[in-house]
Design an enzyme around this catalytic site. Structure first.
Site, mmCIF file in Angstrom:
data_model
loop_
_atom_site.group_PDB
_atom_site.id
_atom_site.type_symbol
_atom_site.label_atom_id
_atom_site.label_comp_id
_atom_site.label_asym_id
_atom_site.label_seq_id
_atom_site.Cartn_x
_atom_site.Cartn_y
_atom_site.Cartn_z
ATOM 1 N N TYR A 141 0.811 -1.217 0.000
ATOM 2 C CA TYR A 141 0.000 0.000 0.000
ATOM 3 C C TYR A 141 0.853 1.280 0.000
ATOM 4 O O TYR A 141 0.364 2.356 -0.308
ATOM 5 C CB TYR A 141 -0.939 0.027 1.210
ATOM 6 C CG TYR A 141 -2.033 -1.020 1.170
ATOM 7 C CD1 TYR A 141 -2.146 -1.897 0.102
ATOM 8 C CD2 TYR A 141 -2.953 -1.136 2.182
ATOM 9 C CE1 TYR A 141 -3.134 -2.862 0.058
ATOM 10 C CE2 TYR A 141 -3.953 -2.097 2.148
ATOM 11 C CZ TYR A 141 -4.028 -2.961 1.078
ATOM 12 O OH TYR A 141 -5.011 -3.915 1.035
ATOM 13 N N LYS A 194 3.906 -15.237 2.413
ATOM 14 C CA LYS A 194 3.873 -16.006 1.167
ATOM 15 C C LYS A 194 5.333 -16.314 0.818
ATOM 16 O O LYS A 194 5.846 -15.957 -0.257
ATOM 17 C CB LYS A 194 3.153 -15.178 0.081
ATOM 18 C CG LYS A 194 2.891 -15.911 -1.212
ATOM 19 C CD LYS A 194 1.873 -17.027 -1.081
ATOM 20 C CE LYS A 194 1.703 -17.737 -2.420
ATOM 21 N NZ LYS A 194 1.005 -19.033 -2.310
ATOM 22 N N ASP A 226 -2.397 -18.248 1.519
ATOM 23 C CA ASP A 226 -3.491 -18.962 0.843
ATOM 24 C C ASP A 226 -4.061 -20.070 1.721
ATOM 25 O O ASP A 226 -5.283 -20.217 1.840
ATOM 26 C CB ASP A 226 -3.050 -19.496 -0.536
ATOM 27 C CG ASP A 226 -1.648 -20.078 -0.530
ATOM 28 O OD1 ASP A 226 -0.954 -19.981 0.500
ATOM 29 O OD2 ASP A 226 -1.242 -20.647 -1.562
ATOM 30 N N ASP A 250 -5.334 -6.944 5.725
ATOM 31 C CA ASP A 250 -6.561 -6.276 5.290
ATOM 32 C C ASP A 250 -7.593 -7.333 4.874
ATOM 33 O O ASP A 250 -8.746 -7.322 5.295
ATOM 34 C CB ASP A 250 -6.209 -5.358 4.090
ATOM 35 C CG ASP A 250 -7.323 -4.397 3.753
ATOM 36 O OD1 ASP A 250 -8.337 -4.392 4.466
ATOM 37 O OD2 ASP A 250 -7.177 -3.657 2.765
ATOM 38 N N ASP A 254 -10.904 -9.078 7.383
ATOM 39 C CA ASP A 254 -12.285 -8.975 6.904
ATOM 40 C C ASP A 254 -12.899 -10.360 6.742
ATOM 41 O O ASP A 254 -14.072 -10.574 7.055
ATOM 42 C CB ASP A 254 -12.341 -8.239 5.554
ATOM 43 C CG ASP A 254 -12.671 -6.763 5.741
ATOM 44 O OD1 ASP A 254 -12.465 -6.242 6.858
ATOM 45 O OD2 ASP A 254 -13.140 -6.135 4.774
#
Ligand code: NAD
Length: 374
Positions: A141, A194, A226, A250, A254
């Site tokens: 970001y 990852k 994942d 993020d 959620d």
């Protein structure tokens, strides 16, 4: 204990839920002999209307001069035509940046009484209590270079780049937050990355493993993002503190919110900067603003986080959470939570829900004090 709290109620349901949260904090102060002061400040649409800007300098000064900042919500359709940097939401981004918190904390808790509100089966969500620690100032970001060349004749007429970048120090500081919180909880950190593909994740994994050595009482496990997405839905009970970088955090926080079952139930805190910032996860909900339908529990649980993370009042924070559990177990629901059509779940207003939690908190404190007196 003295605590100065900047209260930025904002727009829509922001003032409604913030009022209930501050009333709970006032009750905690009265019951425990603490001195909490509440200083109101403007942010968002209401600040644009009154001062022409979504984060007036006076609000920022107030925030920086406080022990904690409590933010309701911002966002007002009235300003939708303005450019993004002038809209109410810009105030939110500006204050987050100015306060400089790098660790975003999002609890994901399954309340037994709300088991039917989650799309997951009750046997899957039972006893789930996860705390996400998301790195907030780095990663994809914020990494440079970043651009979108819409005029490029190469690559079919367009090319864009974002950069995922972390320094070791950025990982160290957020990892320490996660391990320190885990020490006070069930002593397990799951670090998500990852690392099978990304060098940034390899740095992340190596650094977190190194920091773990300073916390021998805490178990560390690594998960690839994942498979973590699947584990969270299959076996969420296995997780305590989940530590991850900005983008993964993020998305995963959620995803895990479905465990609790309603947006109106979710608290959050951003810590590590000049002043900690506390806000319920939901927005200004213009569709229900002013109707008394807003669920104040996310804001009330955010008030508990203020006590835990900015005042070290753990017992008081836990007492607020227990009061919320109690009111839910008695069947009381705001409209977003109500499921039973047989009258066993009285639907209450924002104000009534706030009063019920306050009453449960006061009664539990009275009971504790009379037991001590015996
Ligand atoms: P929202 O969170 O405001 O609402 C989404 C849905 O959830 C709506 O149907 C709303 O009625 C419901 N809801 C939200 N909070 C609730 C609560 N406490 N009790 C009961 N129901 C609740 O998201 P949105 O509709 O996408 O955005 C509305 C405005 O809020 C926009 O301007 C957006 O930019 C802003 N926003 C602000 C924040 C923030 O201040 N942190 C976060 C998200 C969105």
């Amino acid at each position: 204990m003295k605590l100065k709290i900047a209260v930025l109620a904002g727009d829509g349901i922001g003032p409604e839920v913030t009022h209930e949260a501050t009333e709970i904090l006032r009750a905690v102060a009265n019951l425990g002999g603490h001195e909490f002061t509440f200083e109101p400040g403007l942010i968002g649409g209401v600040a644009i209307t009154e001062t022409g800007t979504p984060l007036p300098p006076t609000t920022l000064d107030l925030a920086l001069d406080s022990d904690a900042v409590f933010l309701g919500a911002v966002g007002d359709n009235k300003f939708a035509a303005l450019s993004p940097d002038k809209r109410p939401e810009a105030g939110l981004l500006q204050i987050r940046q100015a306060l400089g918190g790098f660790a975003n904390l999002r609890p994901s808790v399954a309340y037994t009484a709300l088991a039917v509100n989650s799309p997951l089966r009750p046997e899957v969500t039972k006893d789930v209590d996860i705390l996400f620690v998301r790195e907030l100032l780095g990663g994809l970001y914020f990494g440079a270079p970043r651009w979108w060349d819409q005029t490029s004749s190469a690559n079919g007429g367009g090319e864009a780049i974002n950069t995922m970048r972390y320094t070791r120090d950025e990982v160290v500081r957020v990892a320490r937050v996660a391990f320190e919180l885990a020490e006070k909880r069930r002593k397990k950190v799951t670090s998500v990355d990852k690392a099978n593909v990304l060098e940034v994740s390899q740095l992340w994994r190596a650094t977190v493993s190194e920091i773990a050595k300073d916390y021998p009482g805490v178990t560390l496990e690594h998960q690839l993002v994942d498979s973590m997405a699947m584990h969270l839905m299959n076996t969420p009970r296995n997780f305590d503190v989940v530590l991850t970088e900005n983008l993964f955090g993020d998305i995963l926080s959620d995803e895990a919110a479905v465990i609790t079952g309603s947006l109106g139930m979710l608290p959050s805190a951003t810590i590590g900067g000049a002043v900690n910032l506390f806000e319920p996860v939901h927005g200004s909900a213009p569709d229900i603003a002013g109707t008394g339908k807003a669920n104040p529990l996310g804001a009330i649980l955010t008030a508990a986080m203020v006590l835990r993370h900015s005042a070290h009042l753990e017992a008081e924070a836990a007492a607020i959470e227990a009061a919320v559990q109690h009111v839910l177990s008695e069947g009381y629901r705001t409209a977003d939570l109500a499921r039973a059509a047989d009258g066993t779940q009285p639907v209450v207003s924002t104000k009534q829900m706030g009063k019920l939690v306050q009453q449960a908190l006061t009664e539990a404190t009275d009971r504790r004090q009379s037991m001590h007196a015996v």
